[in-house]
Structure formats: structure tokens, C-alpha cells
Design an enzyme around this catalytic site. Structure first.
Site, PDB file in Angstrom:
ATOM      1  N   LYS A 110      11.434  26.504   1.067  1.00 21.96           N
ATOM      2  CA  LYS A 110      10.958  25.099   1.108  1.00 21.96           C
ATOM      3  C   LYS A 110      10.131  24.482  -0.196  1.00 21.96           C
ATOM      4  O   LYS A 110      10.283  23.267  -0.497  1.00 21.96           O
ATOM      5  CB  LYS A 110      10.011  24.794   2.312  1.00 21.96           C
ATOM      6  CG  LYS A 110      10.542  24.350   3.621  1.00 21.96           C
ATOM      7  CD  LYS A 110      11.549  25.101   4.415  1.00 21.96           C
ATOM      8  CE  LYS A 110      12.928  25.133   4.079  1.00 21.96           C
ATOM      9  NZ  LYS A 110      13.769  26.218   4.515  1.00 21.96           N
ATOM     10  N   ALA A 127      28.975  27.708   4.348  1.00 22.52           N
ATOM     11  CA  ALA A 127      28.309  26.125   4.422  1.00 22.52           C
ATOM     12  C   ALA A 127      27.449  26.255   5.588  1.00 22.52           C
ATOM     13  O   ALA A 127      27.451  25.255   6.581  1.00 22.52           O
ATOM     14  CB  ALA A 127      29.108  24.903   4.524  1.00 22.52           C
ATOM     15  N   ALA A 183      26.284  33.493   1.402  1.00 21.88           N
ATOM     16  CA  ALA A 183      25.361  33.272   2.489  1.00 21.88           C
ATOM     17  C   ALA A 183      26.062  32.961   3.750  1.00 21.88           C
ATOM     18  O   ALA A 183      26.368  31.778   4.271  1.00 21.88           O
ATOM     19  CB  ALA A 183      24.498  31.869   2.222  1.00 21.88           C
ATOM     20  N   GLY A 236      25.874  34.641   6.565  1.00 17.85           N
ATOM     21  CA  GLY A 236      25.217  35.250   7.799  1.00 17.85           C
ATOM     22  C   GLY A 236      24.068  36.353   7.525  1.00 17.85           C
ATOM     23  O   GLY A 236      24.446  36.815   6.368  1.00 17.85           O
ATOM     24  N   ALA A 268      12.591  31.884  12.533  1.00 21.17           N
ATOM     25  CA  ALA A 268      11.281  32.688  12.587  1.00 21.17           C
ATOM     26  C   ALA A 268      10.619  32.341  13.780  1.00 21.17           C
ATOM     27  O   ALA A 268       9.594  33.132  14.295  1.00 21.17           O
ATOM     28  CB  ALA A 268      10.636  32.025  11.285  1.00 21.17           C
ATOM     29  N   HIS A 324       4.264   1.523  15.385  1.00 21.55           N
ATOM     30  CA  HIS A 324       5.009   0.877  14.461  1.00 21.55           C
ATOM     31  C   HIS A 324       4.215   0.365  13.245  1.00 21.55           C
ATOM     32  O   HIS A 324       3.089   0.008  13.424  1.00 21.55           O
ATOM     33  CB  HIS A 324       5.554  -0.568  15.295  1.00 21.55           C
ATOM     34  CG  HIS A 324       6.182  -1.363  14.356  1.00 21.55           C
ATOM     35  ND1 HIS A 324       7.433  -1.182  14.082  1.00 21.55           N
ATOM     36  CD2 HIS A 324       5.891  -2.433  13.704  1.00 21.55           C
ATOM     37  CE1 HIS A 324       7.989  -2.003  13.238  1.00 21.55           C
ATOM     38  NE2 HIS A 324       6.854  -3.116  12.882  1.00 21.55           N
TER      39      HIS A 324
HETATM   40  P1  NAI Z   1      24.620  30.984   8.877  1.00 24.08           P
HETATM   41  O1  NAI Z   1      25.422  31.670  10.015  1.00 24.08           O
HETATM   42  O2  NAI Z   1      23.890  29.782   9.022  1.00 24.08           O
HETATM   43  O3  NAI Z   1      26.115  30.387   8.330  1.00 24.08           O
HETATM   44  C1  NAI Z   1      27.089  30.901   7.562  1.00 24.08           C
HETATM   45  C2  NAI Z   1      28.389  30.190   7.225  1.00 24.08           C
HETATM   46  O4  NAI Z   1      29.110  30.938   6.353  1.00 24.08           O
HETATM   47  C3  NAI Z   1      29.087  29.872   8.635  1.00 24.08           C
HETATM   48  O5  NAI Z   1      29.369  28.737   8.281  1.00 24.08           O
HETATM   49  C4  NAI Z   1      30.313  30.842   8.331  1.00 24.08           C
HETATM   50  O6  NAI Z   1      31.438  30.132   8.819  1.00 24.08           O
HETATM   51  C5  NAI Z   1      30.573  30.902   6.977  1.00 24.08           C
HETATM   52  N1  NAI Z   1      31.325  32.000   6.689  1.00 24.08           N
HETATM   53  C6  NAI Z   1      31.099  33.507   7.082  1.00 24.08           C
HETATM   54  N2  NAI Z   1      32.100  34.259   6.256  1.00 24.08           N
HETATM   55  C7  NAI Z   1      32.633  33.419   5.592  1.00 24.08           C
HETATM   56  C8  NAI Z   1      33.515  33.899   4.405  1.00 24.08           C
HETATM   57  N3  NAI Z   1      33.922  35.148   4.357  1.00 24.08           N
HETATM   58  N4  NAI Z   1      34.050  32.832   3.576  1.00 24.08           N
HETATM   59  C9  NAI Z   1      33.472  31.530   3.732  1.00 24.08           C
HETATM   60  N5  NAI Z   1      32.585  31.288   4.507  1.00 24.08           N
HETATM   61  C10 NAI Z   1      32.296  32.207   5.664  1.00 24.08           C
HETATM   62  O7  NAI Z   1      24.194  31.975   7.850  1.00 24.08           O
HETATM   63  P2  NAI Z   1      23.358  31.891   6.706  1.00 24.08           P
HETATM   64  O8  NAI Z   1      23.411  30.557   5.951  1.00 24.08           O
HETATM   65  O9  NAI Z   1      23.674  32.971   5.982  1.00 24.08           O
HETATM   66  O10 NAI Z   1      21.950  32.020   7.370  1.00 24.08           O
HETATM   67  C11 NAI Z   1      21.606  33.253   7.958  1.00 24.08           C
HETATM   68  C12 NAI Z   1      20.434  32.991   9.024  1.00 24.08           C
HETATM   69  O11 NAI Z   1      19.402  32.678   8.373  1.00 24.08           O
HETATM   70  C13 NAI Z   1      20.956  31.887  10.138  1.00 24.08           C
HETATM   71  O12 NAI Z   1      21.049  32.467  11.299  1.00 24.08           O
HETATM   72  C14 NAI Z   1      19.783  31.056   9.945  1.00 24.08           C
HETATM   73  O13 NAI Z   1      19.432  30.902  11.424  1.00 24.08           O
HETATM   74  C15 NAI Z   1      18.861  31.540   9.357  1.00 24.08           C
HETATM   75  N6  NAI Z   1      18.062  30.726   8.499  1.00 24.08           N
HETATM   76  C16 NAI Z   1      17.473  29.599   8.826  1.00 24.08           C
HETATM   77  C17 NAI Z   1      16.778  28.709   8.278  1.00 24.08           C
HETATM   78  C18 NAI Z   1      16.409  27.426   8.883  1.00 24.08           C
HETATM   79  O14 NAI Z   1      16.022  27.519  10.215  1.00 24.08           O
HETATM   80  N7  NAI Z   1      15.961  26.279   8.172  1.00 24.08           N
HETATM   81  C19 NAI Z   1      17.059  28.609   6.712  1.00 24.08           C
HETATM   82  C20 NAI Z   1      17.749  29.480   6.170  1.00 24.08           C
HETATM   83  C21 NAI Z   1      18.350  30.563   7.174  1.00 24.08           C
END
Ligand code: NAI
Length: 474
Positions: free
Chosen positions: A60, A190, A277, A279, A328, A452
């Protein structure tokens, strides 16, 4: 033979779930210890887990810095503000982020002290009989016996076998600490991290290509929210390629060669840095000695019931290392609930009202079910939505993108979901959380007076639109 100390509660992990559990347990008069192995960038122990050290808070900080820079180039002109030669000092930006991290990790240490929580710095392993053996950073070992043990070991990045982390291929930790803006940044995935950190470096001038294996964008979000946000990201220059399955990566002199297959066949991009990224997975490696009785599921998560109990007497697990979203705030609530259950109070987490936020520009947020899920579940529903382009405050702020959508049961009017894209929707989503927590109806929300001009008027008008009486909608 290591020394053994006795506690009412021993918490493994001082991330969001663990430190909430430890502090709440201590507040309730329980003699509490908390163990954490993490070190900060300065090599000293740093409490707060992924969230405070390398996740929610530092990302952030960078999102905000990069947003200021982006606004200077893309929004200030609208306000009649001109300037010459604005530059970004990446090291100063990262330094600011590090200072914020230090403030907050230090804050947890201070809270532990104030609550008389015994902090142990090292790696904890659960032994049979509710004993945690801690290998401390100074090489010594200590054993902590807890009447209750709460495992809050968190999660770690998934590494792809063909994209090993190093100097050029990084996870979220590396992407928070680039020393200069990469000219070309590739991102695999993404999802939440890919979009947030991809946005940071895109706003600072990197050419960002995001490769997503799934054929649809942000499948977890409401379809309309995904569509509107994808359109905005495209305008910002984020190049998101769907259905792109990465096959290989190779670090060469001219950059990282990333080869993927999509509908058009095999393609290769060359980037200076590659963020993976895809997962995260539960961080359970080395956590459980033989014979503890604690079970892992097929995804490596600790098996727990709805009360976060592992089935082994006195052993609980919370946060990213168990089922449910890796958020979190979900961990916060589980940590508090378990501490309260241990103290004989009615601890509880409502999984139906956990908000999701993606801190892009515009922000994306939601609570409850999407239209797609309601259709799949055969639930009759009504939808009301309202665009920020018709909200005076949003337009005055030069933030007209996005909308608020309220989904309510067709017969009872009970709110089933709220989906938002736009400025500050990370805050506005809590109107939906609160309404759903109180079993509120769309009419309840529509009858609440909203200030408003404010962005929250979009929530009000969306709730009114559920019964087709939004005042500002033609
Ligand atoms: P994510 O699960 O959000 O996204 C991973 C993306 O990668 C998915 O769209 C998936 O289809 C894609 N993917 C998986 N394998 C792939 C491949 N081999 N090639 C291309 N695409 C592929 O996981 P992310 O972004 O790594 O985040 C991990 C965790 O951290 C999430 O569960 C999220 O909840 C948490 N997080 C939460 C935040 C928030 O609440 N703002 C901020 C950052 C992380």
C-alpha cells in the site's frame, strides 16, 4: 536437553492471525507466548508476518507513492496544475516504505510488551503433547508447553518449477524492493498481487505485461466488476493477456525470456524483471513433528473445524495456514475468536461477510455473493447499480470510473452481495459488510441518510436502484 516453560497459550506465528490471537489471549488474562522466525531487512526480528513486512502494508505504501506520481502526469493537468520535469526517486520511495514497515513491526513488539506477551524469536515446531520446540536465532533451543497452542504459521509464495526465484525472477517480496523502475516487467498471474504490484511499476513507467492462465479476468469477482476494471487497466497501459499458459522462462543477457502458449500459439516476451504471483500456499514445512495428530489436507493446509480446532486437544490453527481466503482480516477475526473460545467466551467468525479489496486504481471491492454465484445457486435476486460518473463528489475528484452494485433477494430484499469498483471503495464496501452482518435489506440501506456530496451516495443510490427508485438515474 532444552529448557521447558509453561504457558496457557502458545502462538506459533506473529502475523495478523497470530498477533491478534496472542494479544486477545493476553487481554483475557491468559499467560501467553508468541514465536516468530521472521527477520526484517535489517536482519533483526520483525513481528507482523507477511502482511506487515512484505504484504499489505508495504504494497500500500508503494501503491500510494506510485499513485501520486501517476496523478501528476495524468490528473493534475485537469486541475490546471502544471509542473516541469517530475522524477521518481525509487530508493527514496522504497525507503519510505521501509520506514512504514519498521514503524508497524516495531508497533507489534511494543504491543506484546504492553500486554506482557513473551516473544520468542526463532522457528517453532509443534511436538506431541502441546509442546512447541523453538530453535532461536542465537542457536539455542527452548521448549514451550501450552495448555493451548494456536498455529498461525501463515503462507508462502508458490514457486513455479520453470521460474525459480532469483535476481530477475521474483515474488512479491522482490517486487517491493526493485532499485529502479524496470523498463519491461512481466507478471505471471493476474490475481491480487499481480494487479497491485503490476500497477505500482506501470504507474512509474514500466511496460507491464501480465500473463494469466485462465481465459477470464478476475474470475472470483463479479463479472461486471471484472469487465469495468479490465477496461480501466487497459486504459492505464496494463497489458493483460488471458489464456496465457507459461511454458518456460530463461534468464539471458538481454532479459528474462518468457515463453507461453495462448489461442494464437507459442509466444515469447523478453522482460527485465519477472514477478511470479500465481497464488500462495500454507507455510507448514517443518512445522509439525511426527505424532502430533494434526492433519494436513491435500493442499497442505492444516485441517480445522468451523471453530479453527484441529481435533487434537488444545491445538488450534488460524489464518493463511487453514482453509478460507488468504486475507489478513480473516486471520485477525479467527485469531480473536480462538483466543475468546479458549477463555470460554463465544468466539465466532462470519465467513459470509468477509470483504475483499484489490487496491488498484480504481479499487475493486466486494462482499457476499456475485451475480454469477446467485444464478448458479438458483437464488432469485434483484440488482441495483449506480455509476460514480453520476456522483458529484467523484467527478469533482476526477474519479468517475466504476460503480456500486447492490444484490438483494428478490422476495425478502435481504442484501446478498455488494460489488464496487471506484475510488475509495475499500472503505465504502463496509456499508455492505455492516448491512449484511445485521441482516439488512436494500431498503434499509436506501432509507439511511448519506452525506452529500460524498462517494457513499453511490451506495445509497445503488440500494435505491434495487427497487428502481434511484433519483439520479435516468
Ligand atoms: P491469486 O490467487 O489472487 O492469483 C493468482 C493468479 O495466477 C490467478 O488468477 C491464477 O489463475 C493465475 N495463475 C496460476 N498459475 C498460473 C500460471 N502457471 N500461469 C499464469 N497464471 C497463473 O494469488 P496472488 O495474487 O499470488 O495472491 C496470493 C494471495 O495473497 C491471495 O490469496 C490473496 O488473497 C492474498 N493477497 C491479498 C491482497 C488483498 O487483499 N488486497 C493483496 C495481495 C495478496
Amino acid at each position: 536437553m532444552s529448557e521447558q516453560q509453561n504457558f496457557d497459550v502458545v502462538v506459533i506465528g506473529a502475523g495478523p492471525a497470530g498477533y491478534h490471537a496472542a494479544i486477545r489471549a493476553a487481554q483475557l488474562g491468559l499467560k501467553t507466548a508468541c514465536i516468530d522466525a521472521a527477520l526484517g531487512k535489517d536482519g533483526k526480528p520483525a513481528l507482523g508476518g507477511t502482511c506487515l513486512r512484505v504484504g499489505c502494508i508495504p504494497s500500500k505504501a508503494l501503491l500510494d507513492s506510485s499513485r501520486q506520481f501517476w496523478n501528476m502526469h495524468h490528473i493534475f493537468g485537469d486541475h490546471g496544475i502544471a509542473f516541469d520535469n517530475a522524477k521518481i526517486d525509487v530508493n527514496a520511495m522504497v525507503g519510505r516504505k521501509d520506514k512504514i514497515v519498521k514503524q508497524f513491526t516495531g508497533g507489534i513488539a511494543a504491543l506484546f510488551k504492553a500486554n506482557k506477551i513473551a516473544a520468542f524469536y526463532g522457528f517453532g515446531q509443534l511436538q506431541p503433547g502441546n509442546v512447541v520446540r523453538v530453535k532461536q536465532h542465537d542457536g539455542s533451543e527452548v521448549e514451550l508447553k501450552g495448555t493451548n497452542v494456536i498455529i498461525a504459521a501463515g503462507s508462502e509464495s508458490i514457486e513455479l518449477p520453470f521460474a525459480k526465484f532469483g535476481e530477475h525472477i521474483v515474488d512479491n517480496v522482490g517486487a517491493l524492493d526493485f532499485t529502479e523502475v524496470p523498463k519491461r516487467l512481466g507478471v505471471i498471474g493476474a490475481g491480487v498481487i499481480g494487479l497491485e504490484l503490476g500497477s505500482v511499476w506501470n504507474r512509474l513507467g514500466a511496460e507491464v505485461v501480465i500473463l494469466e492462465a485462465m481465459p477470464s479476468f478476475l474470475a472470483a469477482a463479479d463479472g461486471e466488476a471484472a469487465k469495468v476494471s479490465a477496461r480501466e487497466f487497459k486504459k492505464q497501459g496494463l497489458d493483460i493477456r488471458l489464456g496465457a499458459k507459461v511454458a518456460t522462462t530463461e534468464v539471458k543477457a538481454d532479459g528474462v525470456h518468457v515463453t507461453y502458449n495462448d489461442a494464437k500459439g507459442e509466444q515469447t516476451i523478453i522482460v527485465d524483471k519477472l514477478l511470479v504471483a500465481v497464488g500462495r500456499k500454507a507455510a507448514t514445512r517443518g512445522l509439525l513433528a511426527d505424532g502430533t495428530g494434526v492433519q494436513l489436507n491435500e493442499r497442505g493446509q492444516i485441517v480445522v473445524d468451523e471453530h479453527c480446532h484441529t481435533g487434537v486437544d488444545g491445538v488450534w490453527a488460524v489464518g493463511d495456514c487453514v482453509r478460507g481466503p488468504m486475507l489478513a482480516h480473516k486471520g485477525f477475526e479467527e485469531g480473536i475468536a480462538v483466543a475468546e473460545l479458549i477463555a470460554g467466551l463465544p468466539g465466532h467468525v462470519n465467513f459470509e461477510t468477509i470483504p475483499w479489496v484489490i487496491y488498484t486504481e480504481p479499487e475493486i471491492a466486494w462482499v457476499g455473493r456475485t451475480e454469477e454465484q446467485l444464478k448458479a445457486d438458483g437464488v432469485p435476486y434483484k440488482a441495483g447499480s449506480f455509476p460514480f460518473a453520476a456522483v458529484g463528489r467523484a467527478v469533482a475528484m476526477a474519479e468517475p470510473a466504476g460503480f456500486v452494485k447492490v444484490l438483494a433477494h428478490a422476495e425478502t430484499d435481504r442484501i446478498l452481495g455488494m460489488h464496487l469498483v471506484g475510488a475509495n471503495v475499500s472503505e465504502l464496501v463496509h456499508e455492505g459488510v455492516l448491512a449484511m452482518e445485521f441482516n439488512g435489506s436494500a431498503e434499509d440501506l436506501a432509507r439511511i441518510c448519506h452525506a452529500h456530496p460524498s462517494l457513499s451516495e453511490a451506495v445509497h443510490d445503488a440500494a435505491m436502484a434495487v427497487d428502481k427508485r434511484a433519483i439520479h438515474k435516468a
